[in-house]
Design a protein around this motif. Structure first.
Motif, PDB file in Angstrom:
ATOM      1  N   ALA A  25     -11.370  -2.997   6.892  1.00 58.37           N
ATOM      2  CA  ALA A  25     -11.739  -1.822   6.283  1.00 58.37           C
ATOM      3  C   ALA A  25     -10.468  -1.179   5.476  1.00 58.37           C
ATOM      4  O   ALA A  25     -10.672  -0.575   4.591  1.00 58.37           O
ATOM      5  N   ILE A  26      -9.386  -1.390   6.227  1.00 55.79           N
ATOM      6  CA  ILE A  26      -8.250  -0.853   5.563  1.00 55.79           C
ATOM      7  C   ILE A  26      -7.751  -1.489   4.188  1.00 55.79           C
ATOM      8  O   ILE A  26      -7.468  -0.741   3.304  1.00 55.79           O
ATOM      9  N   THR A  27      -8.052  -3.003   4.094  1.00 55.56           N
ATOM     10  CA  THR A  27      -7.753  -3.914   2.932  1.00 55.56           C
ATOM     11  C   THR A  27      -8.710  -3.305   1.867  1.00 55.56           C
ATOM     12  O   THR A  27      -8.210  -3.309   0.828  1.00 55.56           O
ATOM     13  N   ALA A  28     -10.234  -3.144   2.343  1.00 62.02           N
ATOM     14  CA  ALA A  28     -10.736  -2.719   1.173  1.00 62.02           C
ATOM     15  C   ALA A  28     -10.696  -1.584   0.819  1.00 62.02           C
ATOM     16  O   ALA A  28     -10.592  -1.310  -0.536  1.00 62.02           O
ATOM     17  N   SER A  29      -9.957  -0.489   1.541  1.00 58.57           N
ATOM     18  CA  SER A  29      -9.740   0.966   0.985  1.00 58.57           C
ATOM     19  C   SER A  29      -8.370   0.698   0.192  1.00 58.57           C
ATOM     20  O   SER A  29      -8.512   1.514  -1.070  1.00 58.57           O
ATOM     21  N   LEU A  30      -7.695  -0.060   0.359  1.00 62.67           N
ATOM     22  CA  LEU A  30      -6.198  -0.188  -0.483  1.00 62.67           C
ATOM     23  C   LEU A  30      -6.705  -0.922  -1.784  1.00 62.67           C
ATOM     24  O   LEU A  30      -6.114  -0.512  -2.710  1.00 62.67           O
ATOM     25  N   GLU A  31      -7.785  -1.930  -1.893  1.00 62.66           N
ATOM     26  CA  GLU A  31      -8.207  -2.348  -3.036  1.00 62.66           C
ATOM     27  C   GLU A  31      -8.814  -1.274  -3.852  1.00 62.66           C
ATOM     28  O   GLU A  31      -8.671  -1.336  -5.184  1.00 62.66           O
ATOM     29  N   GLN A  32      -9.583  -0.590  -3.419  1.00 66.54           N
ATOM     30  CA  GLN A  32     -10.326   0.388  -4.016  1.00 66.54           C
ATOM     31  C   GLN A  32      -9.526   1.532  -4.708  1.00 66.54           C
ATOM     32  O   GLN A  32      -9.600   2.042  -5.571  1.00 66.54           O
ATOM     33  N   MET A  33      -8.154   2.077  -3.884  1.00 67.48           N
ATOM     34  CA  MET A  33      -6.911   2.679  -4.344  1.00 67.48           C
ATOM     35  C   MET A  33      -6.291   2.034  -5.405  1.00 67.48           C
ATOM     36  O   MET A  33      -5.211   2.678  -5.798  1.00 67.48           O
ATOM     37  N   GLY A  34      -6.401   0.719  -5.538  1.00 68.35           N
ATOM     38  CA  GLY A  34      -5.394   0.091  -6.407  1.00 68.35           C
ATOM     39  C   GLY A  34      -4.064   0.014  -5.935  1.00 68.35           C
ATOM     40  O   GLY A  34      -3.046  -0.008  -6.779  1.00 68.35           O
ATOM     41  N   ILE A  89       0.219  -4.678   8.209  1.00 69.22           N
ATOM     42  CA  ILE A  89      -0.030  -4.551   6.733  1.00 69.22           C
ATOM     43  C   ILE A  89       1.205  -3.807   6.036  1.00 69.22           C
ATOM     44  O   ILE A  89       1.521  -2.892   6.652  1.00 69.22           O
ATOM     45  N   LEU A  90       1.730  -4.520   5.140  1.00 63.82           N
ATOM     46  CA  LEU A  90       2.941  -3.781   4.536  1.00 63.82           C
ATOM     47  C   LEU A  90       2.491  -3.176   3.021  1.00 63.82           C
ATOM     48  O   LEU A  90       1.849  -3.929   2.305  1.00 63.82           O
ATOM     49  N   VAL A  91       2.855  -2.103   2.642  1.00 66.26           N
ATOM     50  CA  VAL A  91       2.677  -1.524   1.443  1.00 66.26           C
ATOM     51  C   VAL A  91       4.165  -0.921   0.791  1.00 66.26           C
ATOM     52  O   VAL A  91       5.006  -0.845   1.602  1.00 66.26           O
ATOM     53  N   PRO A  92       4.109  -0.620  -0.369  1.00 69.25           N
ATOM     54  CA  PRO A  92       5.438   0.025  -0.836  1.00 69.25           C
ATOM     55  C   PRO A  92       5.927   1.218   0.000  1.00 69.25           C
ATOM     56  O   PRO A  92       4.880   1.980   0.544  1.00 69.25           O
ATOM     57  N   ALA A  93       7.314   1.235   0.161  1.00 60.78           N
ATOM     58  CA  ALA A  93       7.739   2.316   1.044  1.00 60.78           C
ATOM     59  C   ALA A  93       7.461   3.368   0.676  1.00 60.78           C
ATOM     60  O   ALA A  93       7.205   4.645   1.532  1.00 60.78           O
ATOM     61  N   GLU A  94       7.441   3.804  -0.655  1.00 57.95           N
ATOM     62  CA  GLU A  94       7.312   5.319  -1.091  1.00 57.95           C
ATOM     63  C   GLU A  94       5.807   5.897  -1.017  1.00 57.95           C
ATOM     64  O   GLU A  94       5.635   6.968  -1.325  1.00 57.95           O
ATOM     65  N   MET A  95       4.954   4.915  -0.644  1.00 58.30           N
ATOM     66  CA  MET A  95       3.554   5.233  -0.701  1.00 58.30           C
ATOM     67  C   MET A  95       2.942   5.279   0.876  1.00 58.30           C
ATOM     68  O   MET A  95       1.804   5.492   0.957  1.00 58.30           O
ATOM     69  N   VAL A  96       3.983   4.924   1.939  1.00 64.35           N
ATOM     70  CA  VAL A  96       3.338   4.848   3.251  1.00 64.35           C
ATOM     71  C   VAL A  96       2.849   6.032   3.712  1.00 64.35           C
ATOM     72  O   VAL A  96       1.590   5.940   4.148  1.00 64.35           O
TER      73      VAL A  96
END
Length: 558
Positions: free
Chosen positions: A64-73, A85-92
């Motif tokens: 569910a988290i990865t699907a939401s991240l793909e929808q948000m681009g 799950i790792l994302v850019p530091a300024e967007m955590v």
């Protein structure tokens, strides 16, 4: 010659590049390629720093988290173990808030938000169960906030209250911890978890809290005992270690100015009494002479004789006192007194009685003594002092010699003052003067790091190399691709414009022929000048040959 090179270049170029439109397209493509390569290099040098968004999630929550991240681009990636799950530091933080608004992650512990969905008419049993679940979830969240804990589960056993004292039971708790890979909890952290849980539940004591890790190891001792012996509290162990370190620091700091830095070593052992003792004493002292006496109470009683009652015939004669008897009674005779002529004998008077009672105070001393825990029972300190180093000013040779006895005695007294020596307490001190083996004065300093092993320099070199590679690639593309195209484009612009390519070709051919004719004339002029100079040299060197040639020309003309 330049026209010939230009014609040769035009013949080599593809037909598409011989036109102005084609050259513009080629220049635009080259500029686009250079720009794309530059942007790629810039993006490569500016790679974002990825941070952990969520870890230790369930498979359902991960999808569910990865699907939401793909929808948000949002770009994301997984850690090496795949448990984060790792994302850019300024967007955590922004992404966490957005996912929380969607109710993600749904797994994990449920806290007091469970009480917000209570329905009307719920039974008391279900309400108690929901409260217990909420309390367990909140405690698990608090424990999971520790850095070494990856996951936690808390189980509470809350007995029903009873009005009978003998039937009352204390609540108990169990905590199951899943630690981070390669992490461990010390006894102080385990004690903190135990007290955290015990303080959050009414009437729950730390002795009734059990902490277990994912390997099944018991981290806490419910009975507070190990092998029948009372364990020391981590704070007590920390206090002993800190006390010993302070003594060592004081001893070394006061001896270092005398013998130099690195020439003294000290160790201390403290025997600390953590027992809390309350003493009540009642003592009595003897108060008999010659000790002074204190009267507590005194009582005196005295009894007087009673008067003789009246007797005889009433009248004046009976009221007169009896006459004195001049002759004492003989042996065997009683003393008789005539009274009133009736021959009656008078009663004898009673004796006086005196009683005195004195109570003395008993000496009594009552003393209540309360000794706090943490008192020092005994100190043991050992000090080793290095030999004195002497340097010969002439040869520079270094020799070691023991310290004088007066200096050792002075060091002994200084150490006693620094450690707080007490002979009544049984403290011991030993100061030894011996040479240090393999210990230099600079031993306490950290070893120098080789420049090519310095992590800071390695990181800086990596950054410099990244930008240097980018500059080299851009420079190579410019000088090998863009600059030649620009030169060809400039030469093409310098040509006279013409709508007909054949006319341009004819003009180029005429220009080439004119250049060739000019070159031929230059060669002819150069040959004439060369022949004239040769004739001049010949006339100067051999005039007879020149005279014969002239004579031949004259005779031929006649």
């Amino acid at each position: 010659m330049a026209a010939a090179d230009q014609e040769h270049d035009d013949n080599v170029k593809p037909p598409f590049l011989q036109t102005k439109f084609g050259r513009n397209i080629a220049m635009g493509g080259a500029a686009a390629v250079v720009l794309a390569v530059g942007i790629a290099l810039w993006l490569w040098s500016q790679q974002p720093d990825y941070r952990v968004l969520f870890s230790n999630y369930t498979d359902r929550d991960g999808g569910a988290i990865t699907a939401s991240l793909e929808q948000m681009g949002v770009k994301y990636k997984f850690s090496e173990g795949g448990n984060a799950i790792l994302v850019p530091a300024e967007m955590v933080h922004d992404i966490r808030l957005k996912l929380a608004s969607q109710g993600l992650p749904k797994g994990g512990n449920v806290g007091f938000e469970l009480m917000e969905n209570q329905k009307l008419g719920v039974s008391q049993f279900l309400e108690q169960v929901n409260y217990q679940r909420s309390l367990e979830g909140e405690l698990a969240r608090s424990v999971e906030s520790l850095g070494a804990v990856a996951n936690a589960r808390v189980h509470l056993a809350l007995p029903k209250p009873s009005v009978f004292v003998r039937d009352q039971q204390k609540p108990t708790a169990s905590v199951l911890l899943t630690l981070q890979p390669g992490r461990a909890l010390d006894q102080g952290q385990v004690s903190a978890i135990v007290h955290l849980v015990a303080s959050s539940v009414p009437e729950l004591t730390p002795a009734n809290v059990t902490v277990v890790d994912q390997n099944g190891s018991l981290l806490s001792d419910p009975n507070g005992q190990a092998a029948g012996a009372r364990q020391l509290d981590p704070n007590q162990l920390k206090y002993v270690a800190q006390l010993q370190q302070n003594i060592v620091k004081q001893v070394e700091s006061i001896i270092t100015p005398l013998v130099g830095r690195g020439n003294v070593r000290a160790e201390a052992t403290a025997d600390v009494d953590f027992a809390q003792v309350d003493t009540a004493a009642e003592m009595y002292k003897p108060n008999s002479p010659p000790e002074p006496q204190a009267i507590r109470s005194q009582q005196t009683s005295e009894q007087q004789p009673l008067k003789t009652p009246a007797s005889g015939v009433p009248g004046s004669l009976s009221n007169q006192p009896p006459a004195a008897n001049p002759t004492p009674p003989g042996p065997g005779q009683g003393s008789t007194v005539a009274a009133g002529g009736n021959g009656q004998q008078n009663a004898a008077p009673q004796e006086t009685r005196h009683d005195a009672t004195t109570n003395f105070e008993v000496d009594k001393t009552v003393r209540y003594e309360q000794r706090p825990m943490g008192g020092i029972k005994r100190l043991t300190v050992g000090v080793v002092v290095n030999y004195k180093r002497n340097v010969d000013p002439k040869t520079g040779k270094v020799t070691a010699a023991p310290l004088p006895p007066a200096v050792i005695s002075q060091i002994n007294e200084l150490v006693k003052q620094a450690m707080g020596y007490s002979q009544a307490r049984g403290d011991t001190l030993n100061v030894t003067n011996a040479p240090f083996e393999g210990v230099d004065k600079l031993a306490d300093q950290p070893p120098a790091v080789v420049w090519y092993k310095d992590q800071d320099l390695i990181g800086l070199a990596g950054q410099v190399a990244k930008y240097a590679v980018s500059i080299l690639v851009v420079g190579f593309l410019y000088f090998r691709l863009v600059r030649p195209l620009l030169r060809r484009y400039d030469k093409a612009i310098e040509l006279p414009p013409g709508p007909d390519p054949e006319q341009l070709a004819e003009q180029a051919r005429l220009a080439i022929e004119a250049e060739m004719m000019e070159e031929h004339s230059q060669q002819q002029a150069k040959g004439y000048r060369s022949n004239l100079q040769m004739a001049k040299d010949l006339a100067r060197d051999d005039p007879r040959i020149v005279a014969n040639v002239v004579k031949t020309w004259v005779s031929s003309n006649e």
